[in-house]
Design a protein around this motif. Structure first.
Motif, PDB file in Angstrom:
ATOM      1  N   ARG A  65       3.178   7.435   0.414  1.00  0.00           N
ATOM      2  CA  ARG A  65       2.451   8.189  -0.606  1.00  0.00           C
ATOM      3  C   ARG A  65       2.842   9.661  -0.625  1.00  0.00           C
ATOM      4  O   ARG A  65       2.731  10.333  -1.651  1.00  0.00           O
ATOM      5  CB  ARG A  65       0.949   8.064  -0.364  1.00  0.00           C
ATOM      6  CG  ARG A  65       0.404   6.653  -0.578  1.00  0.00           C
ATOM      7  CD  ARG A  65      -1.095   6.606  -0.375  1.00  0.00           C
ATOM      8  NE  ARG A  65      -1.626   5.265  -0.588  1.00  0.00           N
ATOM      9  CZ  ARG A  65      -2.909   4.955  -0.462  1.00  0.00           C
ATOM     10  NH1 ARG A  65      -3.788   5.895  -0.117  1.00  0.00           N
ATOM     11  NH2 ARG A  65      -3.322   3.713  -0.673  1.00  0.00           N
ATOM     12  N   THR A  66       3.294  10.167   0.504  1.00  0.00           N
ATOM     13  CA  THR A  66       3.659  11.578   0.579  1.00  0.00           C
ATOM     14  C   THR A  66       5.058  11.837   0.040  1.00  0.00           C
ATOM     15  O   THR A  66       5.277  12.735  -0.773  1.00  0.00           O
ATOM     16  CB  THR A  66       3.565  12.082   2.034  1.00  0.00           C
ATOM     17  OG1 THR A  66       2.237  11.881   2.509  1.00  0.00           O
ATOM     18  CG2 THR A  66       3.917  13.565   2.120  1.00  0.00           C
ATOM     19  N   THR A  67       6.013  11.014   0.492  1.00  0.00           N
ATOM     20  CA  THR A  67       7.412  11.251   0.115  1.00  0.00           C
ATOM     21  C   THR A  67       7.853  10.448  -1.097  1.00  0.00           C
ATOM     22  O   THR A  67       8.844  10.787  -1.740  1.00  0.00           O
ATOM     23  CB  THR A  67       8.338  10.901   1.289  1.00  0.00           C
ATOM     24  OG1 THR A  67       8.250   9.486   1.548  1.00  0.00           O
ATOM     25  CG2 THR A  67       7.937  11.675   2.545  1.00  0.00           C
ATOM     26  N   GLY A  68       7.122   9.369  -1.392  1.00  0.00           N
ATOM     27  CA  GLY A  68       7.528   8.508  -2.490  1.00  0.00           C
ATOM     28  C   GLY A  68       8.667   7.573  -2.151  1.00  0.00           C
ATOM     29  O   GLY A  68       9.140   6.819  -3.004  1.00  0.00           O
ATOM     30  N   VAL A  69       9.120   7.604  -0.898  1.00  0.00           N
ATOM     31  CA  VAL A  69      10.230   6.755  -0.473  1.00  0.00           C
ATOM     32  C   VAL A  69       9.728   5.330  -0.238  1.00  0.00           C
ATOM     33  O   VAL A  69       8.707   5.114   0.425  1.00  0.00           O
ATOM     34  CB  VAL A  69      10.881   7.302   0.814  1.00  0.00           C
ATOM     35  CG1 VAL A  69      11.948   6.338   1.330  1.00  0.00           C
ATOM     36  CG2 VAL A  69      11.481   8.673   0.550  1.00  0.00           C
ATOM     37  N   SER A  70      10.450   4.362  -0.784  1.00  0.00           N
ATOM     38  CA  SER A  70      10.095   2.953  -0.620  1.00  0.00           C
ATOM     39  C   SER A  70      11.043   2.273   0.363  1.00  0.00           C
ATOM     40  O   SER A  70      12.254   2.508   0.322  1.00  0.00           O
ATOM     41  CB  SER A  70      10.153   2.224  -1.966  1.00  0.00           C
ATOM     42  OG  SER A  70       9.153   2.701  -2.840  1.00  0.00           O
ATOM     43  N   VAL A  71      10.477   1.459   1.237  1.00  0.00           N
ATOM     44  CA  VAL A  71      11.283   0.682   2.177  1.00  0.00           C
ATOM     45  C   VAL A  71      10.821  -0.768   2.127  1.00  0.00           C
ATOM     46  O   VAL A  71       9.673  -1.063   1.782  1.00  0.00           O
ATOM     47  CB  VAL A  71      11.161   1.222   3.621  1.00  0.00           C
ATOM     48  CG1 VAL A  71      11.728   2.621   3.727  1.00  0.00           C
ATOM     49  CG2 VAL A  71       9.711   1.195   4.092  1.00  0.00           C
ATOM     50  N   HIS A  72      11.725  -1.655   2.471  1.00  0.00           N
ATOM     51  CA  HIS A  72      11.416  -3.081   2.468  1.00  0.00           C
ATOM     52  C   HIS A  72      10.470  -3.390   3.628  1.00  0.00           C
ATOM     53  O   HIS A  72      10.771  -3.121   4.782  1.00  0.00           O
ATOM     54  CB  HIS A  72      12.714  -3.881   2.601  1.00  0.00           C
ATOM     55  CG  HIS A  72      12.587  -5.301   2.154  1.00  0.00           C
ATOM     56  ND1 HIS A  72      13.672  -6.091   1.854  1.00  0.00           N
ATOM     57  CD2 HIS A  72      11.497  -6.088   1.948  1.00  0.00           C
ATOM     58  CE1 HIS A  72      13.263  -7.290   1.492  1.00  0.00           C
ATOM     59  NE2 HIS A  72      11.937  -7.314   1.554  1.00  0.00           N
TER      60      HIS A  72
END
Length: 248
Positions: A65-72
Protein backbone atom coordinates in the motif's frame (compact mmCIF):
# COMPACT_ATOMS: atom_id res chain seq x y z
CA UNK A 1 28.58 -9.47 30.35
CA UNK A 2 29.07 -12.93 28.89
CA UNK A 3 26.16 -14.00 26.72
CA UNK A 4 25.57 -17.74 26.48
CA UNK A 5 23.18 -19.73 24.35
CA UNK A 6 19.59 -18.95 25.32
CA UNK A 7 18.62 -22.62 25.11
CA UNK A 8 21.29 -23.47 27.65
CA UNK A 9 19.92 -20.81 29.99
CA UNK A 10 16.45 -22.29 29.56
CA UNK A 11 17.68 -25.83 30.24
CA UNK A 12 19.12 -24.65 33.56
CA UNK A 13 15.67 -23.48 34.63
CA UNK A 14 13.39 -26.18 33.23
CA UNK A 15 14.16 -29.77 32.32
CA UNK A 16 13.53 -31.05 28.82
CA UNK A 17 11.18 -33.65 30.25
CA UNK A 18 9.02 -30.93 31.78
CA UNK A 19 8.74 -29.17 28.42
CA UNK A 20 7.89 -32.47 26.75
CA UNK A 21 5.14 -33.12 29.29
CA UNK A 22 3.66 -29.66 28.65
CA UNK A 23 3.45 -30.57 24.98
CA UNK A 24 2.08 -34.02 25.81
CA UNK A 25 -0.80 -32.55 27.82
CA UNK A 26 -1.74 -29.85 25.31
CA UNK A 27 -0.97 -31.14 21.78
CA UNK A 28 -3.74 -32.20 19.41
CA UNK A 29 -2.98 -35.08 17.04
CA UNK A 30 -4.90 -36.29 14.00
CA UNK A 31 -6.14 -39.86 14.42
CA UNK A 32 -4.28 -42.58 12.48
CA UNK A 33 -7.61 -43.54 10.90
CA UNK A 34 -7.94 -40.02 9.48
CA UNK A 35 -4.40 -40.21 8.14
CA UNK A 36 -5.15 -43.49 6.40
CA UNK A 37 -8.36 -42.05 4.96
CA UNK A 38 -6.58 -39.09 3.32
CA UNK A 39 -2.85 -38.67 4.03
CA UNK A 40 -2.36 -35.44 2.05
CA UNK A 41 -5.10 -32.80 1.83
CA UNK A 42 -3.76 -30.05 -0.43
CA UNK A 43 -1.21 -31.64 -2.79
CA UNK A 44 -1.53 -28.64 -5.10
CA UNK A 45 0.21 -26.48 -2.50
CA UNK A 46 3.67 -26.41 -0.93
CA UNK A 47 5.81 -23.90 0.94
CA UNK A 48 7.04 -20.97 -1.20
CA UNK A 49 4.94 -22.02 -4.19
CA UNK A 50 2.97 -19.28 -5.93
CA UNK A 51 -0.73 -18.61 -5.41
CA UNK A 52 -3.15 -18.34 -8.31
CA UNK A 53 -6.77 -17.27 -8.58
CA UNK A 54 -9.66 -17.71 -11.00
CA UNK A 55 -9.29 -21.47 -11.07
CA UNK A 56 -5.50 -21.43 -11.31
CA UNK A 57 -5.57 -19.23 -14.41
CA UNK A 58 -4.22 -15.91 -13.04
CA UNK A 59 -1.39 -14.99 -10.64
CA UNK A 60 -2.53 -13.77 -7.24
CA UNK A 61 -0.63 -10.61 -6.37
CA UNK A 62 0.15 -8.74 -3.17
CA UNK A 63 0.40 -4.97 -3.53
CA UNK A 64 2.29 -2.86 -1.02
CA UNK A 65 0.00 0.00 0.00
CA UNK A 66 2.92 2.34 0.59
CA UNK A 67 5.04 1.71 -2.49
CA UNK A 68 2.41 0.36 -4.85
CA UNK A 69 4.77 -2.46 -5.81
CA UNK A 70 3.05 -5.77 -6.58
CA UNK A 71 4.65 -9.17 -6.04
CA UNK A 72 3.40 -12.67 -6.69
CA UNK A 73 1.96 -14.07 -3.46
CA UNK A 74 3.56 -17.26 -2.17
CA UNK A 75 2.49 -19.98 0.22
CA UNK A 76 3.69 -19.79 3.79
CA UNK A 77 1.66 -22.09 6.02
CA UNK A 78 -1.89 -21.33 4.91
CA UNK A 79 -2.89 -24.66 3.40
CA UNK A 80 -1.00 -26.76 5.92
CA UNK A 81 -3.06 -24.98 8.56
CA UNK A 82 -6.25 -25.66 6.62
CA UNK A 83 -5.41 -29.34 6.25
CA UNK A 84 -4.71 -29.80 9.95
CA UNK A 85 -7.76 -27.80 10.98
CA UNK A 86 -10.11 -29.90 8.82
CA UNK A 87 -8.49 -33.19 9.81
CA UNK A 88 -9.05 -32.32 13.47
CA UNK A 89 -12.69 -31.42 12.86
CA UNK A 90 -12.09 -27.77 13.73
CA UNK A 91 -12.59 -24.38 12.14
CA UNK A 92 -9.96 -21.68 11.98
CA UNK A 93 -12.18 -19.31 13.95
CA UNK A 94 -12.51 -21.82 16.80
CA UNK A 95 -8.79 -22.36 17.41
CA UNK A 96 -7.32 -19.03 18.57
CA UNK A 97 -3.72 -19.13 19.81
CA UNK A 98 -3.05 -22.56 18.34
CA UNK A 99 -0.32 -23.13 15.76
CA UNK A 100 0.32 -25.77 13.14
CA UNK A 101 3.72 -27.37 13.68
CA UNK A 102 5.42 -29.42 10.97
CA UNK A 103 7.17 -32.43 12.48
CA UNK A 104 9.47 -33.43 9.62
CA UNK A 105 11.61 -30.80 7.96
CA UNK A 106 14.93 -29.05 7.89
CA UNK A 107 16.34 -28.40 11.36
CA UNK A 108 17.29 -24.75 11.00
CA UNK A 109 16.45 -22.59 14.04
CA UNK A 110 17.64 -19.49 12.14
CA UNK A 111 14.99 -20.04 9.43
CA UNK A 112 17.54 -19.01 6.80
CA UNK A 113 17.66 -22.21 4.73
CA UNK A 114 15.07 -23.53 2.31
CA UNK A 115 13.08 -26.35 3.86
CA UNK A 116 13.00 -29.01 1.15
CA UNK A 117 10.48 -31.20 2.99
CA UNK A 118 7.67 -28.66 3.31
CA UNK A 119 8.48 -27.37 -0.18
CA UNK A 120 7.59 -30.86 -1.42
CA UNK A 121 3.95 -31.33 -2.43
CA UNK A 122 3.98 -34.86 -0.96
CA UNK A 123 4.71 -33.70 2.57
CA UNK A 124 3.58 -30.10 3.02
CA UNK A 125 -0.08 -30.86 3.76
CA UNK A 126 0.48 -34.41 5.00
CA UNK A 127 -1.45 -34.64 8.26
CA UNK A 128 1.01 -37.14 9.77
CA UNK A 129 3.61 -34.39 9.39
CA UNK A 130 1.76 -31.95 11.64
CA UNK A 131 0.60 -31.47 15.19
CA UNK A 132 -1.46 -28.63 16.66
CA UNK A 133 0.15 -26.86 19.60
CA UNK A 134 -0.65 -23.86 21.79
CA UNK A 135 1.23 -21.08 20.03
CA UNK A 136 3.77 -20.35 22.81
CA UNK A 137 4.92 -23.98 22.78
CA UNK A 138 5.71 -23.93 19.07
CA UNK A 139 8.99 -22.16 19.81
CA UNK A 140 10.23 -25.27 21.62
CA UNK A 141 9.52 -27.48 18.61
CA UNK A 142 11.24 -25.03 16.27
CA UNK A 143 14.46 -24.70 18.24
CA UNK A 144 15.06 -27.61 20.64
CA UNK A 145 16.53 -30.74 19.00
CA UNK A 146 15.44 -32.99 21.88
CA UNK A 147 11.80 -31.92 21.51
CA UNK A 148 11.90 -32.38 17.74
CA UNK A 149 13.29 -35.89 18.15
CA UNK A 150 10.57 -36.91 20.61
CA UNK A 151 7.80 -35.51 18.41
CA UNK A 152 9.16 -37.45 15.44
CA UNK A 153 9.37 -40.70 17.39
CA UNK A 154 5.82 -40.22 18.63
CA UNK A 155 4.53 -39.41 15.14
CA UNK A 156 6.21 -42.31 13.37
CA UNK A 157 4.93 -44.77 15.98
CA UNK A 158 1.43 -43.28 15.92
CA UNK A 159 1.08 -43.25 12.12
CA UNK A 160 3.51 -46.07 11.21
CA UNK A 161 5.14 -43.63 8.79
CA UNK A 162 8.17 -41.39 8.72
CA UNK A 163 9.16 -38.84 6.11
CA UNK A 164 11.49 -40.49 3.62
CA UNK A 165 12.55 -37.34 1.80
CA UNK A 166 16.25 -37.67 0.98
CA UNK A 167 17.10 -34.77 3.28
CA UNK A 168 15.72 -36.75 6.24
CA UNK A 169 18.02 -39.78 5.87
CA UNK A 170 20.47 -38.67 8.56
CA UNK A 171 17.67 -37.59 10.90
CA UNK A 172 15.88 -40.93 10.56
CA UNK A 173 19.09 -42.86 11.17
CA UNK A 174 19.64 -40.88 14.38
CA UNK A 175 16.08 -41.61 15.51
CA UNK A 176 16.69 -45.34 15.08
CA UNK A 177 19.38 -45.11 17.75
CA UNK A 178 17.61 -42.62 20.03
CA UNK A 179 17.23 -43.82 23.62
CA UNK A 180 16.53 -40.83 25.89
CA UNK A 181 13.37 -42.37 27.27
CA UNK A 182 13.76 -40.58 30.62
CA UNK A 183 12.41 -37.37 29.06
CA UNK A 184 9.94 -39.04 26.71
CA UNK A 185 6.25 -38.46 27.62
CA UNK A 186 4.54 -41.44 29.21
CA UNK A 187 1.51 -41.54 26.90
CA UNK A 188 3.51 -41.32 23.68
CA UNK A 189 4.12 -44.63 21.88
CA UNK A 190 7.61 -46.13 21.94
CA UNK A 191 6.76 -48.67 19.26
CA UNK A 192 4.33 -48.68 16.35
CA UNK A 193 0.80 -49.15 17.66
CA UNK A 194 1.91 -49.45 21.28
CA UNK A 195 -0.31 -46.62 22.53
CA UNK A 196 -1.94 -43.36 21.57
CA UNK A 197 -0.71 -40.02 22.86
CA UNK A 198 -2.98 -37.74 24.81
CA UNK A 199 -4.86 -35.35 22.54
CA UNK A 200 -5.64 -37.64 19.60
CA UNK A 201 -8.85 -36.46 17.93
CA UNK A 202 -10.87 -39.45 16.75
CA UNK A 203 -12.16 -39.71 13.20
CA UNK A 204 -15.76 -38.48 13.09
CA UNK A 205 -18.45 -38.48 10.43
CA UNK A 206 -17.81 -34.76 9.86
CA UNK A 207 -14.06 -35.26 9.40
CA UNK A 208 -14.75 -38.13 7.00
CA UNK A 209 -17.15 -35.88 5.08
CA UNK A 210 -14.50 -33.17 4.78
CA UNK A 211 -11.89 -35.68 3.60
CA UNK A 212 -14.24 -37.06 0.95
CA UNK A 213 -15.08 -33.54 -0.22
CA UNK A 214 -11.40 -32.56 -0.38
CA UNK A 215 -10.44 -35.62 -2.44
CA UNK A 216 -13.31 -34.99 -4.84
CA UNK A 217 -12.06 -31.42 -5.32
CA UNK A 218 -8.51 -32.63 -6.00
CA UNK A 219 -9.77 -35.03 -8.66
CA UNK A 220 -11.98 -32.38 -10.23
CA UNK A 221 -9.21 -29.77 -10.35
CA UNK A 222 -6.90 -32.24 -12.05
CA UNK A 223 -9.40 -32.22 -14.92
CA UNK A 224 -10.58 -28.62 -14.98
CA UNK A 225 -8.12 -26.25 -13.26
CA UNK A 226 -6.29 -23.60 -15.27
CA UNK A 227 -2.86 -23.67 -16.86
CA UNK A 228 -0.96 -22.86 -13.66
CA UNK A 229 -2.32 -25.84 -11.74
CA UNK A 230 0.69 -28.02 -10.78
CA UNK A 231 -0.65 -31.27 -12.22
CA UNK A 232 2.67 -33.08 -12.32
CA UNK A 233 3.36 -32.35 -8.66
CA UNK A 234 -0.17 -33.31 -7.62
CA UNK A 235 -0.03 -36.59 -9.54
CA UNK A 236 3.37 -37.36 -8.03
CA UNK A 237 1.99 -36.73 -4.54
CA UNK A 238 -1.08 -38.88 -5.14
CA UNK A 239 1.08 -41.66 -6.53
CA UNK A 240 3.38 -41.51 -3.51
CA UNK A 241 0.41 -41.90 -1.16
CA UNK A 242 -1.27 -44.50 -3.40
CA UNK A 243 -4.34 -42.32 -3.89
CA UNK A 244 -6.17 -42.80 -7.17
CA UNK A 245 -6.48 -39.69 -9.32
CA UNK A 246 -9.74 -41.06 -10.68
CA UNK A 247 -13.03 -41.60 -8.90
CA UNK A 248 -13.95 -45.21 -8.23
Amino acid sequence: MTVIDGLEVLRRQIRVGEIARLIERTARWVAPETFRLLPVWYPEHARRRHFYKAGWSEPQMNTNRTTGVSVHKTEGNVYANKALTLALGLRQSTRPNWSCCHIWGLDDPTFQQTNAVVSDHRFYSCIANMVLLPTPLKAFTDTMPEIKAMLRICARNLYDWQCDHESMAEVNAALDGWNDWASYPESWPRKVGASRPLGVVDLTAEIEKQATKRLATIRQELKTAGKFYPRDEVLRALDYWKISAESA
